[in-house]
Design a protein around this motif. Sequence first.
Motif, mmCIF file in Angstrom:
data_model
loop_
_atom_site.group_PDB
_atom_site.id
_atom_site.type_symbol
_atom_site.label_atom_id
_atom_site.label_comp_id
_atom_site.label_asym_id
_atom_site.label_seq_id
_atom_site.Cartn_x
_atom_site.Cartn_y
_atom_site.Cartn_z
ATOM 1 N N ALA A 148 0.815 -1.225 0.000
ATOM 2 C CA ALA A 148 0.000 0.000 0.000
ATOM 3 C C ALA A 148 0.844 1.268 0.000
ATOM 4 O O ALA A 148 0.361 2.331 -0.405
ATOM 5 C CB ALA A 148 -0.928 -0.012 1.216
ATOM 6 N N GLY B 46 -3.199 -0.631 -3.160
ATOM 7 C CA GLY B 46 -2.480 -1.522 -2.245
ATOM 8 C C GLY B 46 -3.437 -2.283 -1.341
ATOM 9 O O GLY B 46 -4.502 -1.779 -0.964
ATOM 10 N N THR B 47 -3.050 -3.522 -1.000
ATOM 11 C CA THR B 47 -3.916 -4.364 -0.161
ATOM 12 C C THR B 47 -3.225 -4.823 1.119
ATOM 13 O O THR B 47 -3.809 -5.540 1.928
ATOM 14 C CB THR B 47 -4.363 -5.623 -0.921
ATOM 15 O OG1 THR B 47 -3.201 -6.400 -1.244
ATOM 16 C CG2 THR B 47 -5.104 -5.267 -2.198
ATOM 17 N N VAL C 247 -7.232 0.842 2.231
ATOM 18 C CA VAL C 247 -6.458 -0.392 1.984
ATOM 19 C C VAL C 247 -7.342 -1.615 2.261
ATOM 20 O O VAL C 247 -7.371 -2.589 1.489
ATOM 21 C CB VAL C 247 -5.186 -0.424 2.875
ATOM 22 C CG1 VAL C 247 -4.447 -1.752 2.704
ATOM 23 C CG2 VAL C 247 -4.267 0.745 2.526
ATOM 24 N N CYS D 89 -9.683 -2.164 -0.611
ATOM 25 C CA CYS D 89 -8.994 -2.759 -1.772
ATOM 26 C C CYS D 89 -8.769 -4.251 -1.536
ATOM 27 O O CYS D 89 -8.938 -5.077 -2.445
ATOM 28 C CB CYS D 89 -7.642 -2.091 -2.007
ATOM 29 S SG CYS D 89 -7.776 -0.466 -2.739
#
Length: 480
Positions: A415, A422-423, A454, A457
């Motif tokens: 991220a 970003g995860t 984040v 996502c």
Amino acid sequence: MKIVHAASELFPYIKTGGLADAVGALTGALADKGHEVSVFLPGYRVAREHADAARAELKLRLKIEMGDQFMSGEAWAFSPRKNLTVYLICRDEFYDRRAPYGNGERDFEDNADRFIFFSKAVVETMRLADLQADIVHAHDWQAALIPLLVRESERRHGATLALKTVFTIHNIAYQGLFPAATFARTNLPEELNNIDGIEYYAQISLLKGGILFADRVTTVSPRYAQEIQTPEFGCGLDGVIQTRVDDLSGLINGVDDAVWNPAIDKLLPARYSASDLKGKALCRTALLKAAGFDPMFKGAIYGMVCRLAEQKGIDLLLANQAFFLEREVKLIVLGSGDKRMENELRALAAQAPEKVFLCARLDEAMSHLIEAGSDFFVMPSLFEPCGLNQLYSQIYGTVPIVSRVGGLVDTVIDADKAPNFGTGLMAEPTVAGLLDALRRAQRLYGDAPRYAAVQQCAMAKDFSWKIAALAYEKLYLDAL
Ligand code: ADP
Ligand code: GLC
């Protein structure tokens, strides 16, 4: 297609790690797509005690040649869902034990016999029950001789058992290495007892058999497929892998969304989804309570679920204990395995019982609660063929902190590097690398809108087996 799988673990009948989840979900997904799927599993005590196995029927009595003796066994079968048959290969002397591989301190002394017998019994059942598979797909060292034994049985009996064989390496660190004398138990032709066969530095390697003799070799992520070609990650088999690169592929595992899905997860005290995270907050409270912490705690909760093994980077975590001791955070670890690691984690928990909680056992419900109730999931693996927990944590909206290795690279997006999609957070697999990622995690947690972005996502990613099973279907068709 008619597809036969053989593995030493299968969820929900026996599980010590990701192999069980991966094989359970893949075979289920293939069956749901209309393929005729059989899965062979050793008839361990826990598997036979499972409610489904009460419906098992005796299919065959087997006489298996093991060196110069014959050993008897039985093949029992039941069908847990449409198009799927589970075969249990039974022989009480081998499988009626409390655990599948060892007594907790060390591996069973007769593991070579137990798994050579299993592999031979799979092939013999295929022959006697006339299964006529399009594909035989064997997993890990315990089933690695099957591709070779299929061809040997076909040669001896002048019959076709399978059109193509596939072998999947879930972890190249576990190789099924046994003393040279074990070769006699395989009854394979003597010319296979050399460097071009399954001999390996004056021992035999069952894993090598699978790598060399299956028509296709796969592993569980593209990145790991590259890594195992190098001395750093090949565990001594990189040279052998290199001889098969044309037939090698890396297919990412999927997630069984009937089991790992926060919207329907019955093991959780509350359910939730990306659009409504209230249930996640309830799981967080329940987790804090389960660990004996203040349920109103507002700082970050770092969760971890893994086998306590060198692979999982427990030592990197322990080397970073000051990070947890010095901050207003909680660390909750569920893991069993290596006693030294367990003792060090226990000592840490005893030193700071208000911050660190260790649950040293196998506990399926607790693993779901940690995935759901934590704010970060820590996975500092030194190597990781695929890894499932980082997939589960993304689905559960728990931001993963993972090492930059193997399947973790293929499934998590940093991220800080990719602020818009970003995860999770990526760490170098070193003490300093993990510390850097943990510090970045604290910053992320302190910035609630960014943390929430984040999380969204991560939860938007699709890791379902519907996609993963397609890749295997394509591989099978390609091989055929
Ligand atoms: P590996 O197969 O190398 O152990 P994976 O990440 O692929 O790693 O899969 C691990 C699986 O085992 C996950 O489903 C995880 O939740 C589970 N697991 C590991 N340790 C425990 C434990 N102590 N209790 C319950 N489940 C566990
Ligand atoms: C192995 C690997 C793990 C992988 C699992 C399922 O246990 O260590 O990374 O996810 O197999 O394929």
